[in-house]
Design a protein around this motif. Structure first.
Motif, mmCIF file in Angstrom:
data_model
loop_
_atom_site.group_PDB
_atom_site.id
_atom_site.type_symbol
_atom_site.label_atom_id
_atom_site.label_comp_id
_atom_site.label_asym_id
_atom_site.label_seq_id
_atom_site.Cartn_x
_atom_site.Cartn_y
_atom_site.Cartn_z
ATOM 1 N N ASP A 142 0.833 -1.201 0.000
ATOM 2 C CA ASP A 142 0.000 0.000 0.000
ATOM 3 C C ASP A 142 0.867 1.250 0.000
ATOM 4 O OD1 ASP A 142 -2.695 1.281 0.388
ATOM 5 O OD2 ASP A 142 -1.640 2.031 2.152
ATOM 6 N N SER A 153 -5.086 -1.930 4.627
ATOM 7 C CA SER A 153 -6.248 -2.650 4.094
ATOM 8 C C SER A 153 -6.221 -4.119 4.501
ATOM 9 C CB SER A 153 -6.257 -2.548 2.563
ATOM 10 O OG SER A 153 -5.074 -3.119 2.017
ATOM 11 N N GLN A 172 -8.815 -8.217 0.908
ATOM 12 C CA GLN A 172 -8.313 -7.494 2.085
ATOM 13 C C GLN A 172 -9.307 -6.390 2.423
ATOM 14 O OE1 GLN A 172 -5.976 -7.442 -0.773
ATOM 15 N NE2 GLN A 172 -5.308 -9.481 -0.191
ATOM 16 N N GLY A 220 -10.094 -3.232 4.887
ATOM 17 C CA GLY A 220 -9.490 -2.272 5.800
ATOM 18 C C GLY A 220 -10.531 -1.392 6.462
ATOM 19 N N ASN A 279 -9.796 -4.239 -0.791
ATOM 20 C CA ASN A 279 -8.831 -4.416 -1.862
ATOM 21 C C ASN A 279 -8.946 -5.862 -2.362
ATOM 22 O OD1 ASN A 279 -6.375 -2.936 -3.147
ATOM 23 N ND2 ASN A 279 -5.669 -5.031 -2.768
ATOM 24 N N GLU A 297 -9.001 -1.498 -5.844
ATOM 25 C CA GLU A 297 -9.377 -0.951 -4.541
ATOM 26 C C GLU A 297 -10.711 -0.228 -4.647
ATOM 27 O OE1 GLU A 297 -7.398 1.740 -0.946
ATOM 28 O OE2 GLU A 297 -6.670 1.937 -3.008
ATOM 29 N N THR A 327 -13.169 2.096 -2.070
ATOM 30 C CA THR A 327 -13.082 2.770 -0.780
ATOM 31 C C THR A 327 -14.398 3.440 -0.419
ATOM 32 O OG1 THR A 327 -12.265 4.812 -1.808
ATOM 33 C CG2 THR A 327 -10.618 3.215 -1.107
#
Length: 343
Positions: A21, A74, A102, A104, A109, A129, A131
């Protein structure tokens, strides 16, 4: 279409990947630069103080870097599976790939890596990714991913975290990320205050702030665990396999750092009560301070007072009464106008 490598023209190519990251890498580089700076000036410190000072710097920078890095990481909840699955829409081709997820505090991700990487005349290596941190619209990012024509496994996992998904993963992890991140920011502020107070002669308050740093990190873990367990687990079927998630490295790093801060804070509180002189020596503070101090105004005045212990003050001398009387009589004869002789 065959001339294009059996890839539909509206599909974008694989997204370039970075080994880790970018935000975490930036944080780590900043703290490593600070550590290198402190190491450069380390030879200028003599004796045991050098070892104590190095230990304090390394421990303090590790705690601060860990708190910031996990806040943007993440890898709080991770999972990976190897399976055979469909590749893209409007295509019956299947691929063998490793699929990773993953989750976070600010989003998810998703990685898709072919085994082998070269399949269907193209490189299968995706790292996408999605978000929801700082007001980002997760649903809009998912819509853009569909318009780009990302592979089916990526879109399938991303769809499970949309606000309208019946799994409820979006509300679950969004709530967990909000409260966990807030606790970590409070822990970071406590860490800053602890460093300031430990550099001043208020070690006991610095130990209290270090203890508070660990407590807020443990509270962050509690909020994350509670929020992620509000709803039953949602099965993630990928081909003939099921992807299961578990706590990731960020969770365990936070747990380790929190327990370290709690233990160090408690040890410093106990040392302050049992062995205050050794604690001051460890932090390179004066251990010769004597509470029985008197102020000599003639040495520094009000702006720069100087102190000396009572033991170092000149002891009053006993002058016999007869000698004192003769001295006073001589003073009056020799200097009759001196006002001090009249006293």
């Amino acid at each position: 279409m065959a001339a294009l490598g059996h890839t539909f023209p509206f599909y974008a190519g694989p997204k370039p990947t970075f080994p880790m990251d970018a935000t975490s890498a930036t944080i780590i580089m900043i703290f490593l630069t600070a550590l290198a700076t402190f190491i450069v000036i380390l030879p200028g410190i003599r004796g045991k103080t050098r070892l104590f000072w190095l230990l304090r710097v390394v421990t303090g920078l590790f705690i601060g870097a860990s708190i910031l890095a996990v806040n943007f990481s993440s890898e709080w909840s991770v999972g990976q599976v190897s399976t055979n699955t469909s590749y893209k829409a409007f295509s019956s081709a299947w691929i063998s790939a490793d699929i990773g997820l993953q989750v976070g505090l600010g989003g998810v991700n998703i990685t898709l890596t072919g085994t082998p990487m070269q399949q269907l005349n193209e490189t299968i290596n995706y790292n996408e990714e999605f978000t929801w941190r700082l007001g980002e619209n997760y649903a809009e990012e998912y819509t853009k991913a569909m318009e780009k024509g990302l592979p089916d496994p990526v879109l399938y996992l991303a769809e499970k975290f949309t606000p309208r998904s019946p799994c409820g993963l979006y509300r679950q992890y969004h709530l967990a990320g909000r409260y966990t991140s807030a606790m970590l920011w409070v822990a970071f502020l406590c860490w800053l205050l602890a460093n300031v107070m430990l550099s001043m002669p208020v070690l006991v308050y610095g130990s209290y702030m270090l203890l508070a740093t660990g407590i807020f990190q443990l509270l962050a873990l509690l909020f994350f665990s509670m929020a992620t367990s509000l709803t039953p687990p949602c099965p993630l079927h990928l081909g003939a396999s099921v992807l299961h998630t578990h706590h990731g490295p960020a969770f365990w790093i936070t747990l380790t750092t929190g327990l370290l801060c709690v233990l160090l804070g408690l040890a410093m509180v106990v040392a302050h009560r049992m062995q205050p002189h050794r604690l001051k020596a460890f932090f390179n503070q004066s251990v010769d301070e004597d509470p029985m101090l008197e102020w000599s105004p003639g040495e520094g005045g009000l702006l720069s007072p100087r102190y000396r212990s009572v033991a170092d003050s000149p002891e009053p001398q006993d002058i016999p009464l007869s000698e004192a009387s003769s001295t006073k009589a001589y003073c009056k004869e020799a200097h009759p106008e001196d006002p001090d002789c009249a006293l």
